[in-house]
Motif scaffolding. Sequence first.
Motif, PDB file in Angstrom:
ATOM      1  N   VAL A 113      -4.436  -2.673  -9.028  1.00  0.00           N
ATOM      2  CA  VAL A 113      -4.323  -1.497  -8.170  1.00  0.00           C
ATOM      3  C   VAL A 113      -5.717  -1.028  -7.781  1.00  0.00           C
ATOM      4  O   VAL A 113      -6.571  -0.806  -8.642  1.00  0.00           O
ATOM      5  CB  VAL A 113      -3.547  -0.360  -8.877  1.00  0.00           C
ATOM      6  CG1 VAL A 113      -3.495   0.879  -7.986  1.00  0.00           C
ATOM      7  CG2 VAL A 113      -2.141  -0.824  -9.239  1.00  0.00           C
ATOM      8  N   THR A 118       0.554   5.343   0.354  1.00  0.00           N
ATOM      9  CA  THR A 118      -0.464   6.282   0.814  1.00  0.00           C
ATOM     10  C   THR A 118       0.179   7.565   1.318  1.00  0.00           C
ATOM     11  O   THR A 118       1.292   7.548   1.850  1.00  0.00           O
ATOM     12  CB  THR A 118      -1.329   5.634   1.906  1.00  0.00           C
ATOM     13  OG1 THR A 118      -2.313   6.557   2.355  1.00  0.00           O
ATOM     14  CG2 THR A 118      -0.491   5.176   3.092  1.00  0.00           C
ATOM     15  N   SER A 144     -10.696   0.139  -9.410  1.00  0.00           N
ATOM     16  CA  SER A 144      -9.536  -0.738  -9.542  1.00  0.00           C
ATOM     17  C   SER A 144      -9.145  -0.818 -11.013  1.00  0.00           C
ATOM     18  O   SER A 144      -9.993  -0.680 -11.898  1.00  0.00           O
ATOM     19  CB  SER A 144      -9.831  -2.138  -8.998  1.00  0.00           C
ATOM     20  OG  SER A 144     -10.782  -2.811  -9.808  1.00  0.00           O
ATOM     21  N   ARG A 200       0.047   9.604  -5.416  1.00  0.00           N
ATOM     22  CA  ARG A 200      -0.296   9.591  -6.842  1.00  0.00           C
ATOM     23  C   ARG A 200       0.935   9.918  -7.685  1.00  0.00           C
ATOM     24  O   ARG A 200       1.173   9.300  -8.729  1.00  0.00           O
ATOM     25  CB  ARG A 200      -1.422  10.577  -7.142  1.00  0.00           C
ATOM     26  CG  ARG A 200      -1.792  10.600  -8.626  1.00  0.00           C
ATOM     27  CD  ARG A 200      -2.857  11.621  -8.960  1.00  0.00           C
ATOM     28  NE  ARG A 200      -4.153  11.222  -8.433  1.00  0.00           N
ATOM     29  CZ  ARG A 200      -4.892  11.962  -7.609  1.00  0.00           C
ATOM     30  NH1 ARG A 200      -4.430  13.135  -7.190  1.00  0.00           N
ATOM     31  NH2 ARG A 200      -6.070  11.538  -7.185  1.00  0.00           N
ATOM     32  N   ARG A 255      -7.773   1.989  -5.752  1.00  0.00           N
ATOM     33  CA  ARG A 255      -7.572   3.315  -5.180  1.00  0.00           C
ATOM     34  C   ARG A 255      -8.388   3.440  -3.891  1.00  0.00           C
ATOM     35  O   ARG A 255      -9.583   3.729  -3.899  1.00  0.00           O
ATOM     36  CB  ARG A 255      -7.956   4.428  -6.146  1.00  0.00           C
ATOM     37  CG  ARG A 255      -7.598   5.775  -5.529  1.00  0.00           C
ATOM     38  CD  ARG A 255      -7.913   6.944  -6.389  1.00  0.00           C
ATOM     39  NE  ARG A 255      -8.103   8.117  -5.524  1.00  0.00           N
ATOM     40  CZ  ARG A 255      -8.586   9.277  -5.930  1.00  0.00           C
ATOM     41  NH1 ARG A 255      -8.946   9.444  -7.191  1.00  0.00           N
ATOM     42  NH2 ARG A 255      -8.741  10.272  -5.079  1.00  0.00           N
ATOM     43  N   LEU A 313       3.027   6.757  -7.815  1.00  0.00           N
ATOM     44  CA  LEU A 313       2.481   5.743  -8.717  1.00  0.00           C
ATOM     45  C   LEU A 313       2.686   6.134 -10.176  1.00  0.00           C
ATOM     46  O   LEU A 313       2.995   5.288 -11.022  1.00  0.00           O
ATOM     47  CB  LEU A 313       0.995   5.527  -8.418  1.00  0.00           C
ATOM     48  CG  LEU A 313       0.313   4.387  -9.178  1.00  0.00           C
ATOM     49  CD1 LEU A 313       0.978   3.047  -8.885  1.00  0.00           C
ATOM     50  CD2 LEU A 313      -1.180   4.332  -8.828  1.00  0.00           C
ATOM     51  N   SER A 316      -7.381   3.638   0.763  1.00  0.00           N
ATOM     52  CA  SER A 316      -6.338   3.560   1.776  1.00  0.00           C
ATOM     53  C   SER A 316      -6.971   3.528   3.152  1.00  0.00           C
ATOM     54  O   SER A 316      -7.892   4.290   3.439  1.00  0.00           O
ATOM     55  CB  SER A 316      -5.393   4.761   1.667  1.00  0.00           C
ATOM     56  OG  SER A 316      -4.521   4.805   2.777  1.00  0.00           O
ATOM     57  N   VAL A 345      -3.019   7.676 -14.009  1.00  0.00           N
ATOM     58  CA  VAL A 345      -3.482   7.470 -12.631  1.00  0.00           C
ATOM     59  C   VAL A 345      -3.955   8.785 -12.018  1.00  0.00           C
ATOM     60  O   VAL A 345      -3.986   8.936 -10.799  1.00  0.00           O
ATOM     61  CB  VAL A 345      -2.383   6.826 -11.760  1.00  0.00           C
ATOM     62  CG1 VAL A 345      -2.091   5.409 -12.246  1.00  0.00           C
ATOM     63  CG2 VAL A 345      -1.110   7.665 -11.735  1.00  0.00           C
ATOM     64  N   SER A 380       0.850  -1.183   0.000  1.00  0.00           N
ATOM     65  CA  SER A 380       0.000   0.000   0.000  1.00  0.00           C
ATOM     66  C   SER A 380       0.885   1.232   0.000  1.00  0.00           C
ATOM     67  O   SER A 380       1.791   1.344   0.832  1.00  0.00           O
ATOM     68  CB  SER A 380      -0.906   0.006   1.238  1.00  0.00           C
ATOM     69  OG  SER A 380      -1.607   1.231   1.339  1.00  0.00           O
ATOM     70  N   TYR A 438      -3.226   3.943  -2.546  1.00  0.00           N
ATOM     71  CA  TYR A 438      -3.457   2.850  -3.478  1.00  0.00           C
ATOM     72  C   TYR A 438      -2.968   1.550  -2.852  1.00  0.00           C
ATOM     73  O   TYR A 438      -1.911   1.520  -2.210  1.00  0.00           O
ATOM     74  CB  TYR A 438      -2.702   3.090  -4.790  1.00  0.00           C
ATOM     75  CG  TYR A 438      -2.975   4.428  -5.412  1.00  0.00           C
ATOM     76  CD1 TYR A 438      -3.967   4.586  -6.376  1.00  0.00           C
ATOM     77  CD2 TYR A 438      -2.255   5.563  -5.015  1.00  0.00           C
ATOM     78  CE1 TYR A 438      -4.228   5.829  -6.943  1.00  0.00           C
ATOM     79  CE2 TYR A 438      -2.512   6.815  -5.572  1.00  0.00           C
ATOM     80  CZ  TYR A 438      -3.507   6.934  -6.536  1.00  0.00           C
ATOM     81  OH  TYR A 438      -3.767   8.174  -7.070  1.00  0.00           O
TER      82      TYR A 438
END
Length: 270
Positions: free
Chosen positions: A199, A161, A187, A166, A201, A169, A203, A177, A159, A210
């Motif tokens: 993946v 976060t 997802s 973002r 999205r 990622l 948390s 994304v 994970s 993610y």
Amino acid sequence: IYDRLVAAGAVFGVSAAHEVPLWFAGSPEDDPETASFHRSTAFDAVAEECRAVREAVGVWETSSYCKLEIEGPDAQTWLDGVLSNRLPREPGRVVLSPMLWPSGRILGEVTVARIDPDRFLLFGSPSAESHYLRWLGQRLPPAARISIRSRTRELCGLSVTGPRSRELLARVTAADVSDSGLPFLRSRSLIVGLASTLVLRLSFTGELGYEIYMRADEQRHVFERLWEAGASLGLRNFGLRALNALRLEKGYGAWGREYSADATPDEAGL
């Protein structure tokens, strides 16, 4: 990635027979914790992990999460009867849903991702897997065209976060994304580095984040790519103690703690 976590100073605990990082000490040789009725010697390290997630980005190893695959032509109709929330109506959507006892009290709480029209993945607390498998199996109609299987040991997870998650990622995948490309509670199958991943999205920390799931033999590659791309963003490992502090600050309950058979959904704020 066990050796990588050890090298980073992980202090491990146990969750449903999995070793999980509780927090990260300064180095593997540091005295991890001194017993105390006051704040322990781990307090400052956990606080730094929380601050990293709130202000930059953190990574948490989620392989211990319960992961159940429900598949078959009758899966949607049946799941609609055992879950309390509406199912995601199309592939790529995700919902959170309680499960209830006949008395109306809380049996469990899962994340439901619709992968294909007739295939769903349920994610839940590590300690609840045998409980969920037994409950679902007891309610499976004899002639139903449905298969239920655990994928917990097949799929590893990470994970990422925090407000810069973002950006992180986006550095490890060519896919879009952005907020429109991967909205909240959606997802997507993404190539991260050279690995095929799923993946989601969401948390559990309450920050932008993610959850990334991949085959066990690809986790090390994904972890290394995240660290190569995230070092300049302030990426930091965090453990279960920071996760619990972060989720409680956001008011997120956990199965077996705030959510249990002792409470109704109304009492639990659901």
